[in-house]
Motif scaffolding. Sequence first.
Motif, short mmCIF file in Angstrom:
data_model
loop_
_atom_site.label_atom_id
_atom_site.label_comp_id
_atom_site.label_asym_id
_atom_site.label_seq_id
_atom_site.Cartn_x
_atom_site.Cartn_y
_atom_site.Cartn_z
N LEU A 57 -61.40 45.27 -6.38
CA LEU A 57 -60.83 46.29 -7.26
C LEU A 57 -59.39 46.62 -6.88
O LEU A 57 -58.62 47.08 -7.72
CB LEU A 57 -61.69 47.56 -7.21
CG LEU A 57 -63.15 47.41 -7.69
CD1 LEU A 57 -63.88 48.74 -7.56
CD2 LEU A 57 -63.18 46.92 -9.13
N GLU A 58 -59.03 46.39 -5.63
CA GLU A 58 -57.66 46.62 -5.17
C GLU A 58 -57.23 45.43 -4.33
O GLU A 58 -57.94 45.04 -3.40
CB GLU A 58 -57.58 47.91 -4.35
CG GLU A 58 -56.18 48.26 -3.87
CD GLU A 58 -56.12 49.61 -3.17
OE1 GLU A 58 -55.73 49.63 -1.97
OE2 GLU A 58 -56.47 50.63 -3.81
N ASN A 60 -54.19 43.81 -2.01
CA ASN A 60 -52.91 43.90 -1.30
C ASN A 60 -52.33 42.50 -1.21
O ASN A 60 -52.72 41.70 -0.36
CB ASN A 60 -53.12 44.50 0.10
CG ASN A 60 -53.56 45.94 0.04
OD1 ASN A 60 -52.95 46.76 -0.64
ND2 ASN A 60 -54.63 46.28 0.74
N HIS A 67 -46.73 47.79 -3.22
CA HIS A 67 -47.85 48.55 -3.76
C HIS A 67 -49.06 47.64 -3.91
O HIS A 67 -48.91 46.42 -4.03
CB HIS A 67 -47.52 49.14 -5.15
CG HIS A 67 -46.16 49.74 -5.25
ND1 HIS A 67 -45.11 49.15 -5.93
CD2 HIS A 67 -45.68 50.90 -4.74
CE1 HIS A 67 -44.05 49.91 -5.85
NE2 HIS A 67 -44.34 50.96 -5.12
N PRO A 68 -50.27 48.21 -3.96
CA PRO A 68 -51.45 47.39 -4.22
C PRO A 68 -51.56 47.07 -5.71
O PRO A 68 -51.08 47.82 -6.56
CB PRO A 68 -52.60 48.28 -3.75
CG PRO A 68 -52.09 49.68 -3.91
CD PRO A 68 -50.61 49.61 -3.63
N LEU A 70 -54.07 46.88 -8.80
CA LEU A 70 -55.34 47.49 -9.16
C LEU A 70 -55.98 46.73 -10.32
O LEU A 70 -55.31 46.45 -11.33
CB LEU A 70 -55.14 48.96 -9.54
CG LEU A 70 -54.48 49.85 -8.47
CD1 LEU A 70 -54.32 51.27 -8.99
CD2 LEU A 70 -55.28 49.83 -7.18
N TYR A 96 -54.77 42.68 -13.30
CA TYR A 96 -54.31 43.27 -12.04
C TYR A 96 -52.95 43.89 -12.33
O TYR A 96 -51.99 43.20 -12.65
CB TYR A 96 -54.20 42.22 -10.95
CG TYR A 96 -55.47 42.05 -10.14
CD1 TYR A 96 -55.89 43.05 -9.27
CD2 TYR A 96 -56.25 40.90 -10.26
CE1 TYR A 96 -57.05 42.91 -8.52
CE2 TYR A 96 -57.42 40.76 -9.52
CZ TYR A 96 -57.81 41.77 -8.65
OH TYR A 96 -58.95 41.63 -7.92
N CYS A 98 -49.77 46.72 -11.34
CA CYS A 98 -49.07 47.50 -10.31
C CYS A 98 -48.24 48.58 -10.99
O CYS A 98 -47.73 48.39 -12.10
CB CYS A 98 -48.15 46.61 -9.48
SG CYS A 98 -47.19 47.54 -8.25
#
Length: 642
Positions: A57-58, A60, A67-68, A70, A96, A98
């Motif tokens: 879900l997140e 890196n 930022h991650p 999401l 995904y 950001c």
Amino acid sequence: MESQNYGHRHPLLLLLNEDQRIVANCSRCGEKVSTPCFSCAQDCGFYLNKVCAEAPLELNHPFHLDHPLLLMQNAPYSSGEYICDFCDKEDDKFVYHCSCGLDFHIKCALFTFNIAENNLKELEHVALLLPSISTEYGDYLGKCFGCWDSLANYTHFSPDCGFNLHEKCAELPFKLNHACHRKHPLVLQFNSQRLSCKICQVTGTRRGSGFVYGCCPCNFVVHIDCGSQSLLQVIESTNHKHPFTLFLRQVPFTCDASLPRIIKSKWHDHRLLHTYFHDIEDFRVLDCMICHDEVNTEHGSYDCSKCNVVFHVKCALKDKYSYSIVSLENEDEMPNESSISVIERNDAGEATKIKHFKHKHNLMLGPFVGGYENSCDGCMLPISDPFYYCSECDFFLHKACAELPRMKNVWHHYCQKPLTLISDKVFKCAECCDISNAFAYECCGCKRKICPRCVIALTPGSRTCLKPEHPLFYYIKRNGKCNACGYTSGDEAFRCKDCNFVLHRGCFSLPITARHICDEHLLSLTDHDDNSYSKSHHCDICEKSQDPNRWFYHCAICDTSAHVDCVLGKYPFLKLGSIYEETGHPHPLTIVKKKYYYPDYDKCSKPCEGVALECSKSECKYIVHWNCVAPYSLQCSLWWGM
């Protein structure tokens, strides 16, 4: 096999049969599913590719550390659609996302993550196609998602794998040193800020950003191809460690051919190497250890590979007496001869029994038992953990003092030769002017002696005992009011580059703790901002007033406060009980400190008080003030004032 539902309202089944034909699209990425995959146990038409189902879900992402990313069911735009910043294709399914505006398909985000991790197992069995000279074929295949050059220009993976990618773009190094940006290494990343390439000056009109090499703190990026195509020819040289590269762009420059590659500097114990690149992980600013200005990369710098020390070329080569050229890379450095030999070690490898070349007995590593009556015979400061002691006589050494090398280059000492560790000689420190007979470093040329406290203080990276917010740097001929003593002087001082904090050289090396008969505890060096003593501003030793802007010694337990001079006195670093033989008296004299109501001295007939020399023979009653017989060069006066 029934599994978790991954956000679906019905249970899911994991399908593993590779021969099972499934005609359906993944509900997350929209592409055709293939085993292994998940299907709805109630046949509602919900399918998930296993990769999409297990997507975090997140994320890196190494190519976007700011930022991650999401995982969202829909892009946060009014239309619900987005354009993937890797493959440049539109979509309205899972994304995904950001907060800075980057959007990726699930497969694109995970695929590029695997590129960063050098873990492209999904490409192991994909056919490689050779470059094609046909323009039509190249246009038909499209662009490489990594560099956005024509896919057919280089060896590439078959587009059947779902990704347009050159083989070279899948094997790009994560970090790159480039001559256009020598200050920091360039890191492979997404161009999330849409910055212009510093070589071709083009941002690009395409939506897909692909990969760039960039430095985030400096807002610096170069396209992958620009970073390599700016180099034309590599030339080997016998005078330099690395090959030279011929650059396409013509820019003004100063030839560095005359710069020595390796030097020995009087400013540092190790060899210094000339380099153009600094591999700085935290992107901090590098300051020259001599002038303390930021080191630029125009002519490179001289760096120590063993320490965090950097010099401007102009500072390292300031004059011919400050360095010598090392002709061979394996040429011996200054011998780092230890002052101790280890006899025993504990299980952790720590030396517990040693022999120090300045003491006749073995020394043991001992725990601090709370007594303050003993001082270190190396620096004459109160003993504290960790330290070594002699079980046969009263001899103590801080562990740091015991490990001082026999020879050392001392910063800001202008002779080229290293200084030698000595002891048991009364000397005046050439830096702080304190009189001592503890350890000292003596120059074999000019015979100047420097105490260990000043050697440490003059070493780059030292900090004052009163924990300044910023590091302090040593400057020569800098005016400023000292925060410790309150005096303004044009002599050498330690200064902060970020604020107005200044310490004179002598104040910088004041003992952190000191003993005095006025209190049973150790007194700590303090300023008035650190305690509540400001109500009366008086000294508990001389009972005179104190300047609230000056440092003082304080016991927090007893609330005792005193002037620095009242606590230290004139000769705080003379070892009491040691022998002094440089007088006209026939017997050896012992250094003592006398207090009240003692018979008058033999030389001046004044009351015997303070540091004195007393005959070691019990039958001889000879006693004199230190100042009556010691050479003028070994006498000092109080400089702090009251």
